[in-house]
Write a protein that holds these residues in place. Structure first.
Motif, PDB file in Angstrom:
ATOM      1  N   ASP A 160       0.829  -1.207   0.000  1.00  0.00           N
ATOM      2  CA  ASP A 160       0.000   0.000   0.000  1.00  0.00           C
ATOM      3  C   ASP A 160       0.866   1.262   0.000  1.00  0.00           C
ATOM      4  OD1 ASP A 160       0.809   0.465   2.655  1.00  0.00           O
ATOM      5  OD2 ASP A 160      -1.179   0.096   3.518  1.00  0.00           O
ATOM      6  N   ALA A 161       0.201   2.413  -0.045  1.00  0.00           N
ATOM      7  CA  ALA A 161       0.906   3.694  -0.154  1.00  0.00           C
ATOM      8  C   ALA A 161       1.837   3.953   1.032  1.00  0.00           C
ATOM      9  CB  ALA A 161      -0.108   4.825  -0.286  1.00  0.00           C
ATOM     10  N   ALA A 162       1.540   3.339   2.178  1.00  0.00           N
ATOM     11  CA  ALA A 162       2.376   3.522   3.371  1.00  0.00           C
ATOM     12  C   ALA A 162       3.537   2.527   3.414  1.00  0.00           C
ATOM     13  CB  ALA A 162       1.521   3.383   4.641  1.00  0.00           C
ATOM     14  N   GLY A 163       3.626   1.651   2.394  1.00  0.00           N
ATOM     15  CA  GLY A 163       4.705   0.668   2.359  1.00  0.00           C
ATOM     16  C   GLY A 163       4.396  -0.611   3.112  1.00  0.00           C
ATOM     17  N   ARG A 164       3.176  -0.730   3.618  1.00  0.00           N
ATOM     18  CA  ARG A 164       2.790  -1.968   4.305  1.00  0.00           C
ATOM     19  C   ARG A 164       2.468  -3.038   3.268  1.00  0.00           C
ATOM     20  NH1 ARG A 164      -2.279  -0.398   7.708  1.00  0.00           N
ATOM     21  NH2 ARG A 164      -2.857   0.160   5.592  1.00  0.00           N
ATOM     22  N   PHE A 165       2.578  -4.291   3.658  1.00  0.00           N
ATOM     23  CA  PHE A 165       2.264  -5.398   2.754  1.00  0.00           C
ATOM     24  C   PHE A 165       1.172  -6.258   3.363  1.00  0.00           C
ATOM     25  CE2 PHE A 165       6.200  -6.120   5.101  1.00  0.00           C
ATOM     26  CZ  PHE A 165       5.923  -7.283   5.802  1.00  0.00           C
ATOM     27  N   LEU A 166       0.397  -6.897   2.487  1.00  0.00           N
ATOM     28  CA  LEU A 166      -0.766  -7.663   2.921  1.00  0.00           C
ATOM     29  C   LEU A 166      -0.412  -9.131   3.118  1.00  0.00           C
ATOM     30  CD1 LEU A 166      -3.905  -7.542   3.342  1.00  0.00           C
ATOM     31  CD2 LEU A 166      -4.053  -8.467   1.029  1.00  0.00           C
ATOM     32  N   LEU A 167      -0.780  -9.660   4.282  1.00  0.00           N
ATOM     33  CA  LEU A 167      -0.700 -11.097   4.538  1.00  0.00           C
ATOM     34  C   LEU A 167      -2.115 -11.592   4.798  1.00  0.00           C
ATOM     35  CD1 LEU A 167       2.407 -11.456   6.897  1.00  0.00           C
ATOM     36  CD2 LEU A 167       2.268 -11.936   4.451  1.00  0.00           C
ATOM     37  N   THR A 168      -2.383 -12.821   4.375  1.00  0.00           N
ATOM     38  CA  THR A 168      -3.680 -13.445   4.643  1.00  0.00           C
ATOM     39  C   THR A 168      -3.437 -14.794   5.294  1.00  0.00           C
ATOM     40  OG1 THR A 168      -3.759 -14.399   2.405  1.00  0.00           O
ATOM     41  CG2 THR A 168      -4.869 -12.282   2.733  1.00  0.00           C
ATOM     42  N   SER A 169      -4.418 -15.247   6.070  1.00  0.00           N
ATOM     43  CA  SER A 169      -4.287 -16.551   6.726  1.00  0.00           C
ATOM     44  C   SER A 169      -4.800 -17.636   5.788  1.00  0.00           C
ATOM     45  CB  SER A 169      -5.080 -16.559   8.030  1.00  0.00           C
ATOM     46  OG  SER A 169      -6.460 -16.375   7.768  1.00  0.00           O
ATOM     47  N   ARG A 170      -4.223 -18.818   5.917  1.00  0.00           N
ATOM     48  CA  ARG A 170      -4.690 -19.937   5.091  1.00  0.00           C
ATOM     49  C   ARG A 170      -6.006 -20.452   5.656  1.00  0.00           C
ATOM     50  NH1 ARG A 170      -1.959 -22.006   1.204  1.00  0.00           N
ATOM     51  NH2 ARG A 170      -2.620 -24.145   1.535  1.00  0.00           N
ATOM     52  N   PRO A 171      -6.984 -20.713   4.778  1.00  0.00           N
ATOM     53  CA  PRO A 171      -8.313 -21.123   5.242  1.00  0.00           C
ATOM     54  C   PRO A 171      -8.319 -22.491   5.915  1.00  0.00           C
ATOM     55  CG  PRO A 171      -8.334 -20.525   2.904  1.00  0.00           C
ATOM     56  CD  PRO A 171      -6.909 -20.570   3.334  1.00  0.00           C
TER      57      PRO A 171
ATOM     58  N   GLY B 100     -11.584 -10.673  -3.877  1.00  0.00           N
ATOM     59  CA  GLY B 100     -12.580  -9.823  -4.490  1.00  0.00           C
ATOM     60  C   GLY B 100     -12.039  -8.531  -5.075  1.00  0.00           C
ATOM     61  N   ILE B 101     -10.733  -8.469  -5.334  1.00  0.00           N
ATOM     62  CA  ILE B 101     -10.151  -7.242  -5.892  1.00  0.00           C
ATOM     63  C   ILE B 101      -9.667  -7.475  -7.313  1.00  0.00           C
ATOM     64  CG2 ILE B 101      -9.480  -6.282  -3.647  1.00  0.00           C
ATOM     65  CD1 ILE B 101      -6.561  -7.212  -4.321  1.00  0.00           C
ATOM     66  N   THR B 102      -9.592  -6.385  -8.063  1.00  0.00           N
ATOM     67  CA  THR B 102      -9.036  -6.407  -9.410  1.00  0.00           C
ATOM     68  C   THR B 102      -7.712  -5.661  -9.345  1.00  0.00           C
ATOM     69  OG1 THR B 102     -11.246  -6.380 -10.350  1.00  0.00           O
ATOM     70  CG2 THR B 102      -9.428  -5.736 -11.814  1.00  0.00           C
ATOM     71  N   ILE B 103      -6.629  -6.353  -9.676  1.00  0.00           N
ATOM     72  CA  ILE B 103      -5.306  -5.738  -9.538  1.00  0.00           C
ATOM     73  C   ILE B 103      -4.910  -4.982 -10.799  1.00  0.00           C
ATOM     74  CG2 ILE B 103      -4.501  -7.344  -7.775  1.00  0.00           C
ATOM     75  CD1 ILE B 103      -2.923  -8.829  -9.959  1.00  0.00           C
TER      76      ILE B 103
ATOM     77  N   GLU C  74     -12.714  -8.613   0.176  1.00  0.00           N
ATOM     78  CA  GLU C  74     -13.693  -9.566   0.708  1.00  0.00           C
ATOM     79  C   GLU C  74     -12.940 -10.864   0.966  1.00  0.00           C
ATOM     80  OE1 GLU C  74     -16.900 -10.269  -2.054  1.00  0.00           O
ATOM     81  OE2 GLU C  74     -16.691  -8.246  -2.849  1.00  0.00           O
ATOM     82  N   MET C  75     -12.983 -11.338   2.171  1.00  0.00           N
ATOM     83  CA  MET C  75     -12.303 -12.593   2.479  1.00  0.00           C
ATOM     84  C   MET C  75     -13.231 -13.744   2.101  1.00  0.00           C
ATOM     85  SD  MET C  75      -9.320 -11.696   3.574  1.00  0.00           S
ATOM     86  CE  MET C  75      -9.359 -10.326   2.436  1.00  0.00           C
ATOM     87  N   ARG C  76     -13.152 -14.159   0.835  1.00  0.00           N
ATOM     88  CA  ARG C  76     -14.116 -15.107   0.271  1.00  0.00           C
ATOM     89  C   ARG C  76     -13.905 -16.544   0.721  1.00  0.00           C
ATOM     90  NH1 ARG C  76     -14.943 -12.652  -5.845  1.00  0.00           N
ATOM     91  NH2 ARG C  76     -16.027 -10.779  -5.160  1.00  0.00           N
ATOM     92  N   GLU C  77     -12.776 -16.827   1.383  1.00  0.00           N
ATOM     93  CA  GLU C  77     -12.534 -18.185   1.891  1.00  0.00           C
ATOM     94  C   GLU C  77     -12.498 -18.169   3.419  1.00  0.00           C
ATOM     95  OE1 GLU C  77      -8.917 -19.410  -0.079  1.00  0.00           O
ATOM     96  OE2 GLU C  77      -9.990 -19.919  -1.909  1.00  0.00           O
TER      97      GLU C  77
END
Length: 142
Positions: free
Chosen positions: A17-28, A63-66, A99-102
């Motif tokens: 993101d603009a602040a330099g943070r990165f996204l992590l997600t948990s495995r379902p 649910g995002i379009t990159i 949207e966390m679809r899983e």
């Protein structure tokens, strides 16, 4: 080495993101390493490019379009269940609401990463971030 000698190609999105943070997600739940934190993405389907797979996976999972995909690094990782070839791509822009679809969780992170446990194949990426950003010290807890 895992039973399958042929590596599984996986497109991995490193969303920044603009602040330099990165996204992590948990495995379902129900997947190997359920509850572990990772960068989102998934396996390439037959005939799919890394970029196409990443676009499809992030749409399906989040649910995002990159926007533009910036290939970064490729890393082989031998998990007990599969040998994977991880194609890490940086992504700086996207559209849509997450949207966390899983039923997975998401967390924007900086170094050191606060969420635990981190998927083993994710650890090298944290090291690369540390090198790029001149960060010294542990890159994650645990």
């Amino acid at each position: 080495m895992s039973e399958a000698c042929q590596p599984v190609d996986v497109a991995v999105g490193v969303l920044i993101d603009a602040a330099g943070r990165f996204l992590l997600t948990s495995r379902p739940a129900g997947k190997v390493y359920a509850g572990y934190w990772e960068f989102p993405g998934g396996k390439l389907e037959a005939g799919e490019s890394v970029e196409d797979a990443l676009r499809r996976e992030l749409q399906e999972e989040l649910g995002i379009t990159i926007g533009a995909v910036h290939p970064w690094k490729v890393e082989m990782y031998d998990y007990p269940h599969a040998l994977v070839r991880l194609h890490f791509c940086k992504v700086y822009d996207w559209q849509g609401e997450f949207e966390m679809r899983e039923a997975q969780r998401m967390a924007w992170q900086t170094l050191p990463v606060e969420v635990t446990p981190v998927l083993p194949g994710t650890v090298p990426v944290l090291r690369w971030f540390a090198e790029e950003r001149g960060f010294e010290g542990p890159t994650h807890r645990g």
